[in-house]
Motif scaffolding. Structure first.
Motif, mmCIF file in Angstrom:
data_model
loop_
_atom_site.group_PDB
_atom_site.id
_atom_site.type_symbol
_atom_site.label_atom_id
_atom_site.label_comp_id
_atom_site.label_asym_id
_atom_site.label_seq_id
_atom_site.Cartn_x
_atom_site.Cartn_y
_atom_site.Cartn_z
ATOM 1 N N GLY A 105 -4.519 5.249 1.264
ATOM 2 C CA GLY A 105 -3.502 4.240 1.537
ATOM 3 C C GLY A 105 -2.344 4.776 2.362
ATOM 4 N N ALA A 106 -2.477 5.982 2.909
ATOM 5 C CA ALA A 106 -1.378 6.626 3.625
ATOM 6 C C ALA A 106 -0.855 5.767 4.767
ATOM 7 C CB ALA A 106 -1.826 7.988 4.155
ATOM 8 N N LEU A 107 -1.743 5.261 5.604
ATOM 9 C CA LEU A 107 -1.305 4.469 6.749
ATOM 10 C C LEU A 107 -0.626 3.185 6.282
ATOM 11 C CD1 LEU A 107 -1.213 4.253 9.814
ATOM 12 C CD2 LEU A 107 -3.479 3.190 9.736
ATOM 13 N N ALA A 108 -1.231 2.484 5.323
ATOM 14 C CA ALA A 108 -0.653 1.236 4.806
ATOM 15 C C ALA A 108 0.717 1.491 4.180
ATOM 16 C CB ALA A 108 -1.603 0.599 3.802
ATOM 17 N N LEU A 109 0.835 2.548 3.392
ATOM 18 C CA LEU A 109 2.113 2.849 2.731
ATOM 19 C C LEU A 109 3.197 3.235 3.735
ATOM 20 C CD1 LEU A 109 0.742 4.811 -0.337
ATOM 21 C CD2 LEU A 109 1.905 2.591 -0.385
ATOM 22 N N ALA A 110 2.827 4.028 4.739
ATOM 23 C CA ALA A 110 3.808 4.429 5.753
ATOM 24 C C ALA A 110 4.257 3.225 6.573
ATOM 25 C CB ALA A 110 3.224 5.507 6.656
ATOM 26 N N LEU A 111 3.313 2.346 6.916
ATOM 27 C CA LEU A 111 3.690 1.139 7.653
ATOM 28 C C LEU A 111 4.567 0.231 6.796
ATOM 29 C CD1 LEU A 111 0.339 0.440 9.494
ATOM 30 C CD2 LEU A 111 2.528 1.016 10.569
ATOM 31 N N ALA A 112 4.265 0.122 5.514
ATOM 32 C CA ALA A 112 5.089 -0.682 4.611
ATOM 33 C C ALA A 112 6.497 -0.106 4.514
ATOM 34 C CB ALA A 112 4.443 -0.749 3.228
ATOM 35 N N HIS A 113 6.600 1.201 4.495
ATOM 36 C CA HIS A 113 7.910 1.856 4.440
ATOM 37 C C HIS A 113 8.726 1.536 5.684
ATOM 38 C CE1 HIS A 113 10.779 5.171 5.020
ATOM 39 N NE2 HIS A 113 10.852 5.173 3.695
ATOM 40 N N ASP A 114 8.087 1.632 6.848
ATOM 41 C CA ASP A 114 8.786 1.427 8.122
ATOM 42 C C ASP A 114 8.965 -0.038 8.483
ATOM 43 O OD1 ASP A 114 8.995 4.161 8.385
ATOM 44 O OD2 ASP A 114 7.319 4.343 9.784
ATOM 45 N N HIS A 115 8.163 -0.926 7.891
ATOM 46 C CA HIS A 115 8.200 -2.357 8.212
ATOM 47 C C HIS A 115 8.188 -3.149 6.904
ATOM 48 C CE1 HIS A 115 7.425 -1.326 12.415
ATOM 49 N NE2 HIS A 115 6.568 -0.439 11.930
ATOM 50 N N PRO A 116 9.318 -3.148 6.186
ATOM 51 C CA PRO A 116 9.342 -3.749 4.844
ATOM 52 C C PRO A 116 9.009 -5.241 4.813
ATOM 53 C CG PRO A 116 11.552 -3.112 5.550
ATOM 54 C CD PRO A 116 10.602 -2.578 6.561
ATOM 55 N N GLY A 117 9.134 -5.950 5.916
ATOM 56 C CA GLY A 117 8.808 -7.371 5.936
ATOM 57 C C GLY A 117 7.346 -7.658 6.204
ATOM 58 N N ALA A 118 6.577 -6.618 6.470
ATOM 59 C CA ALA A 118 5.162 -6.816 6.830
ATOM 60 C C ALA A 118 4.337 -7.194 5.609
ATOM 61 C CB ALA A 118 4.605 -5.542 7.451
ATOM 62 N N GLN A 119 3.317 -8.008 5.857
ATOM 63 C CA GLN A 119 2.308 -8.276 4.832
ATOM 64 C C GLN A 119 1.160 -7.320 5.138
ATOM 65 O OE1 GLN A 119 0.605 -12.220 4.781
ATOM 66 N NE2 GLN A 119 -0.790 -11.692 3.141
ATOM 67 N N ILE A 120 0.827 -6.459 4.186
ATOM 68 C CA ILE A 120 -0.175 -5.431 4.425
ATOM 69 C C ILE A 120 -1.316 -5.588 3.431
ATOM 70 C CG2 ILE A 120 -0.629 -2.950 4.535
ATOM 71 C CD1 ILE A 120 2.313 -2.607 5.330
ATOM 72 N N ILE A 121 -2.523 -5.619 3.970
ATOM 73 C CA ILE A 121 -3.730 -5.671 3.157
ATOM 74 C C ILE A 121 -4.473 -4.360 3.410
ATOM 75 C CG2 ILE A 121 -5.914 -6.855 2.740
ATOM 76 C CD1 ILE A 121 -4.501 -9.385 3.955
ATOM 77 N N ALA A 122 -4.643 -3.576 2.345
ATOM 78 C CA ALA A 122 -5.337 -2.295 2.457
ATOM 79 C C ALA A 122 -6.619 -2.391 1.630
ATOM 80 C CB ALA A 122 -4.454 -1.161 1.954
ATOM 81 N N ILE A 123 -7.758 -2.137 2.274
ATOM 82 C CA ILE A 123 -9.042 -2.260 1.585
ATOM 83 C C ILE A 123 -9.892 -1.009 1.785
ATOM 84 C CG2 ILE A 123 -9.089 -4.783 1.709
ATOM 85 C CD1 ILE A 123 -11.004 -4.524 4.106
ATOM 86 N N ASP A 124 -10.759 -0.761 0.815
ATOM 87 C CA ASP A 124 -11.719 0.338 0.905
ATOM 88 C C ASP A 124 -12.856 0.028 -0.046
ATOM 89 O OD1 ASP A 124 -12.980 3.044 0.843
ATOM 90 O OD2 ASP A 124 -11.153 3.596 1.911
ATOM 91 N N ASP A 125 -14.052 0.494 0.266
ATOM 92 C CA ASP A 125 -15.182 0.246 -0.629
ATOM 93 C C ASP A 125 -15.566 1.484 -1.451
ATOM 94 O OD1 ASP A 125 -16.418 1.819 1.267
ATOM 95 O OD2 ASP A 125 -18.081 0.454 1.624
ATOM 96 N N SER A 126 -14.745 2.518 -1.377
ATOM 97 C CA SER A 126 -15.008 3.739 -2.117
ATOM 98 C C SER A 126 -14.246 3.722 -3.427
ATOM 99 C CB SER A 126 -14.578 4.960 -1.308
ATOM 100 O OG SER A 126 -14.513 6.116 -2.129
ATOM 101 N N PRO A 127 -14.959 3.698 -4.573
ATOM 102 C CA PRO A 127 -14.256 3.742 -5.865
ATOM 103 C C PRO A 127 -13.395 4.992 -6.026
ATOM 104 C CG PRO A 127 -16.581 3.191 -6.185
ATOM 105 C CD PRO A 127 -16.405 3.580 -4.743
ATOM 106 N N GLU A 128 -13.862 6.131 -5.485
ATOM 107 C CA GLU A 128 -13.090 7.368 -5.585
ATOM 108 C C GLU A 128 -11.764 7.228 -4.835
ATOM 109 O OE1 GLU A 128 -16.287 7.399 -4.444
ATOM 110 O OE2 GLU A 128 -17.364 8.359 -6.087
ATOM 111 N N ALA A 129 -11.831 6.708 -3.611
ATOM 112 C CA ALA A 129 -10.614 6.541 -2.814
ATOM 113 C C ALA A 129 -9.662 5.547 -3.452
ATOM 114 C CB ALA A 129 -10.960 6.120 -1.392
ATOM 115 N N LEU A 130 -10.207 4.457 -3.965
ATOM 116 C CA LEU A 130 -9.357 3.430 -4.565
ATOM 117 C C LEU A 130 -8.633 3.955 -5.807
ATOM 118 C CD1 LEU A 130 -11.605 0.279 -4.143
ATOM 119 C CD2 LEU A 130 -9.488 0.816 -2.925
ATOM 120 N N GLY A 131 -9.173 4.983 -6.425
ATOM 121 C CA GLY A 131 -8.498 5.594 -7.568
ATOM 122 C C GLY A 131 -7.171 6.246 -7.200
ATOM 123 N N TYR A 132 -7.010 6.576 -5.931
ATOM 124 C CA TYR A 132 -5.770 7.194 -5.480
ATOM 125 C C TYR A 132 -4.783 6.144 -5.047
ATOM 126 C CZ TYR A 132 -8.272 11.556 -5.794
ATOM 127 O OH TYR A 132 -8.985 12.618 -6.280
#
Length: 132
Positions: A105-132
């Motif tokens: 979620g690094a890219l989504a979180l960094a974009l959310a930090h820099d663009h607080p008004g943005a609507q961000i949808i972050a998706i992944d199909d890896s259960p391991e990755a989603l755990g983070y």
């Protein structure tokens, strides 16, 4: 192992920040046996080329720090270039951003930090990755 890795591992083993290591060293107190054992285990793992960020459990990325570990890629400098490019593409107060294969979620979180008004949808199909 480079000096920065050694300092980051020592700080992690001691449960402190890298910047506080010098202060700890100035006290002259010996290293606690538990801290020494944790540091030994971390250095041994790093010598087996386990990524530093997987050992500490975090990775800095732009303005944020994200959780990482086995099963999720550690953000790379190339991803920071993507962050810079994506930030320059955004217009308006509330852009819609989709981060497919988000991993940590690094890219989504960094974009959310820099663009607080943005609507961000972050998706992944890896259960391991989603755990983070």
């Amino acid at each position: 192992m480079v000096e920065a890795d050694a300092e980051l591992l020592a700080a992690h083993a001691a449960g402190t920040d890298r910047s506080r290591l010098a202060v700890l060293a100035l006290t002259g107190d010996p290293i606690d046996d538990d801290v020494a054992a944790r540091l030994h285990d971390l250095v041994t793992a790093r010598a087996r080329r386990i990524p530093l960020q997987h050992l500490t459990g975090t990775a800095a990325f732009g303005p944020v720090t994200v959780a990482v570990g086995p099963g999720v890629f550690t953000p790379r400098p190339e991803t920071e270039a993507l962050l810079d490019w994506a930030s320059r593409q955004l217009t308006g107060d509330a852009p819609l951003i989709v981060d497919a294969c988000t991993g940590s979620g690094a890219l989504a979180l960094a974009l959310a930090h820099d663009h607080p008004g943005a609507q961000i949808i972050a998706i992944d199909d890896s259960p391991e990755a989603l755990g983070y």
